[in-house]
Design a protein around this motif. Structure first.
Motif, PDB file in Angstrom:
ATOM      1  N   ARG A  41     -16.919  15.765   9.806  1.00  0.00           N
ATOM      2  CA  ARG A  41     -17.852  16.645  10.503  1.00  0.00           C
ATOM      3  C   ARG A  41     -18.356  17.746   9.559  1.00  0.00           C
ATOM      4  O   ARG A  41     -18.915  17.438   8.522  1.00  0.00           O
ATOM      5  N   CYS A  42     -18.092  19.015   9.922  1.00  0.00           N
ATOM      6  CA  CYS A  42     -18.593  20.119   9.089  1.00  0.00           C
ATOM      7  C   CYS A  42     -17.655  20.468   7.942  1.00  0.00           C
ATOM      8  O   CYS A  42     -17.983  21.319   7.108  1.00  0.00           O
ATOM      9  N   ILE A  86     -17.630   6.073  14.838  1.00  0.00           N
ATOM     10  CA  ILE A  86     -16.903   6.463  13.637  1.00  0.00           C
ATOM     11  C   ILE A  86     -17.835   7.015  12.567  1.00  0.00           C
ATOM     12  O   ILE A  86     -17.506   7.958  11.848  1.00  0.00           O
ATOM     13  N   GLU A  87     -19.057   6.462  12.483  1.00  0.00           N
ATOM     14  CA  GLU A  87     -19.999   6.940  11.474  1.00  0.00           C
ATOM     15  C   GLU A  87     -20.560   8.319  11.808  1.00  0.00           C
ATOM     16  O   GLU A  87     -21.035   9.039  10.920  1.00  0.00           O
ATOM     17  N   ALA A  98     -27.913  13.570   3.979  1.00  0.00           N
ATOM     18  CA  ALA A  98     -27.211  12.332   3.622  1.00  0.00           C
ATOM     19  C   ALA A  98     -25.788  12.385   4.150  1.00  0.00           C
ATOM     20  O   ALA A  98     -25.203  13.452   4.364  1.00  0.00           O
ATOM     21  N   SER A  99     -25.197  11.225   4.349  1.00  0.00           N
ATOM     22  CA  SER A  99     -23.847  11.125   4.896  1.00  0.00           C
ATOM     23  C   SER A  99     -22.858  10.841   3.790  1.00  0.00           C
ATOM     24  O   SER A  99     -23.159  10.137   2.823  1.00  0.00           O
ATOM     25  N   ALA A 100     -21.648  11.396   3.957  1.00  0.00           N
ATOM     26  CA  ALA A 100     -20.594  11.132   2.978  1.00  0.00           C
ATOM     27  C   ALA A 100     -20.099   9.695   3.065  1.00  0.00           C
ATOM     28  O   ALA A 100     -19.546   9.167   2.108  1.00  0.00           O
ATOM     29  N   SER A 101     -20.278   9.051   4.206  1.00  0.00           N
ATOM     30  CA  SER A 101     -19.908   7.646   4.442  1.00  0.00           C
ATOM     31  C   SER A 101     -18.406   7.386   4.420  1.00  0.00           C
ATOM     32  O   SER A 101     -17.974   6.272   4.665  1.00  0.00           O
ATOM     33  N   GLU A 102     -17.634   8.378   4.113  1.00  0.00           N
ATOM     34  CA  GLU A 102     -16.173   8.267   4.149  1.00  0.00           C
ATOM     35  C   GLU A 102     -15.612   9.588   4.639  1.00  0.00           C
ATOM     36  O   GLU A 102     -16.124  10.651   4.305  1.00  0.00           O
ATOM     37  N   GLY A 121      -8.946   7.478   9.033  1.00  0.00           N
ATOM     38  CA  GLY A 121     -10.274   7.784   8.532  1.00  0.00           C
ATOM     39  C   GLY A 121     -11.122   6.548   8.352  1.00  0.00           C
ATOM     40  O   GLY A 121     -10.818   5.466   8.859  1.00  0.00           O
ATOM     41  N   ARG A 122     -12.159   6.734   7.594  1.00  0.00           N
ATOM     42  CA  ARG A 122     -13.134   5.682   7.352  1.00  0.00           C
ATOM     43  C   ARG A 122     -13.403   5.596   5.857  1.00  0.00           C
ATOM     44  O   ARG A 122     -13.554   6.615   5.192  1.00  0.00           O
ATOM     45  N   ASN A 123     -13.438   4.371   5.337  1.00  0.00           N
ATOM     46  CA  ASN A 123     -13.919   4.189   3.975  1.00  0.00           C
ATOM     47  C   ASN A 123     -14.929   3.049   3.935  1.00  0.00           C
ATOM     48  O   ASN A 123     -15.105   2.309   4.899  1.00  0.00           O
TER      49      ASN A 123
END
Length: 409
Positions: A41-42, A86-87, A98-102, A121-123
């Protein structure tokens, strides 16, 4: 508030319900000790260390308080308190959006079985699948978290829980049921999957009777189990709510629906047979309408303010908030009594909507139950009666400023 009426009700409660875990009972304690957020998030990268007391997060709107509660909610199974994709939890950069994507959440939690390290988390390699690791090992899925952590939350979005449709009420109470039976969510998912598959066959007119029979039998078995779990949870919450201190209303809770009604009069096996017969009988109608007309996906929960004999939907906004808190506290008592493990309580902007007497009653009950609650607010003054039973963290610009005492904030 009908304190006298509440006290009369409480006198009739089985005295065993007073035997709940107290803060000095280490076997019941579930407490977050450290949490690290990366690109969530932030938050770019922050770390917060706390002790086992409750935690008060204060700061302006948009500072990141609810984002932190959401991260904590993801230490338990499910999609978290926002039910976000999740994204959508990716940190976004201000310059180009832009998104960090992870993103990642790492936590150290004290549990009745000892300290547990949880990472989730997400990778990029996992795509939209949330990764979960426990003590450094791949957990194989979110359900493994249920063995160690339960989290229950109230958010401002839930203030209309009693006024809106049944789906949100089912989701709220199903999450409470999941805290006692980790297979409950799996049954609901399997039921919904079979229902969708059956509907696809009915609408396309390509399903053979044998396959439809199997799908309907699966729906019947799981549907009755779902309804039975909801009935049982409602009955236990109903009783646990009687142990209120008097500042919060006694909440009567009832699970209602066709199958729930059957279970009042017949054994589960007979209810399964009835459900399967009704599904088969209604194939044509369901196929034409494009929806399954009855089943646990249409059940509801009715909540009543007992002292006033008034359905929650007819209560004032303040009374509805108090009823929600009463249910959360009843659920916490159930965990203390039945599981000797108390869930993390995530209470977003709750104190601002309570008067001073009810705020103090809430803080006292959280302390007496031995729960670690995480509470947010914009005004520190609302938490003054919590005193040194809580620790205080100021949140500003996605950064934390910690203090162990309200007098030093």
């Amino acid at each position: 508030m009908d304190n006298e009426a509440n006290s009369n009700v409480v006198q009739d409660v089985d005295s065993n319900w007073a035997e709940v875990a107290m803060p000095d009972d280490p076997t019941a304690k579930v407490a977050l000790q450290k949490i690290t957020l990366t690109n969530f998030r932030c938050y770019e990268h922050v770390c917060l260390k706390v002790d086992a007391r409750s935690v008060v997060l204060t700061g302006p709107n948009g500072a990141g308080k609810t984002n932190l509660l959401e991260a904590i909610s993801l230490l338990a199974p499910g999609r978290g308190l926002r039910r976000a994709r999740i994204e959508d939890m990716d940190r976004r950069y201000k310059l180009n959006n832009a998104s960090a994507s992870e993103w990642g959440i790492a936590a150290l939690i004290e549990t009745p079985v000892g300290p547990i390290q949880i990472g989730t988390g997400r990778n990029k390699t996992a795509g939209n699948r949330r990764i979960v690791r426990i003590n450094g090992a791949d957990a194989g899925g979110q359900n493994a978290l249920a063995e160690y952590v339960d989290a229950v939350w109230l958010t401002p979005q839930m203030d209309r829980l009693f006024a809106e449709g049944a789906a949100e009420r089912r989701r709220f109470f199903d999450r409470l049921a999941f805290g006692f039976d980790s297979t409950h969510a799996g049954r609901i998912n399997a039921y919904n999957h079979a229902m969708r598959e059956r509907m696809g066959l009915l609408r396309s007119n390509t399903g053979d009777d044998l396959w439809l029979d199997k799908l309907e039998q699966s729906m019947a078995e799981r549907g009755v189990a779902i309804a039975a779990a909801r009935r049982e949870l409602a009955a236990r919450l109903d009783k646990a709510s009687l142990c209120t201190s008097g500042c919060f209303p006694v909440a009567g809770v009832t699970a209602v629906g066709l199958i729930e009604g059957w279970l009042n009069n017949v054994p589960a096996l007979e209810a399964e047979q009835r459900f399967a017969v009704e599904l088969k009988k209604n194939r044509r109608r369901d196929g034409e309408s494009g929806k399954t007309e009855f089943g646990p996906h249409r059940s509801d929960f009715v909540v009543v303010h007992i002292a006033k004999d008034l359905p929650a939907v007819q209560c004032s906004t303040g009374e509805q908030k108090a009823l929600l808190i009463a249910i959360i506290l009843a659920n916490t008592r159930l965990h203390a009594r039945e599981r000797n493990r108390i869930p993390l309580l995530l209470l977003d902007e709750v104190a601002a909507h309570l008067d001073a007497k009810r705020r103090k009653a809430l803080f006292d009950e959280i302390y007496n139950l031995g729960a670690q609650a995480w509470l947010t607010g914009t005004d520190l003054a609302f938490f003054e009666s919590f005193g040194d039973n809580a620790q205080y963290v100021s949140v500003s610009g996605a950064k934390f400023t910690e203090s162990t005492s309200i007098s030093t904030v």
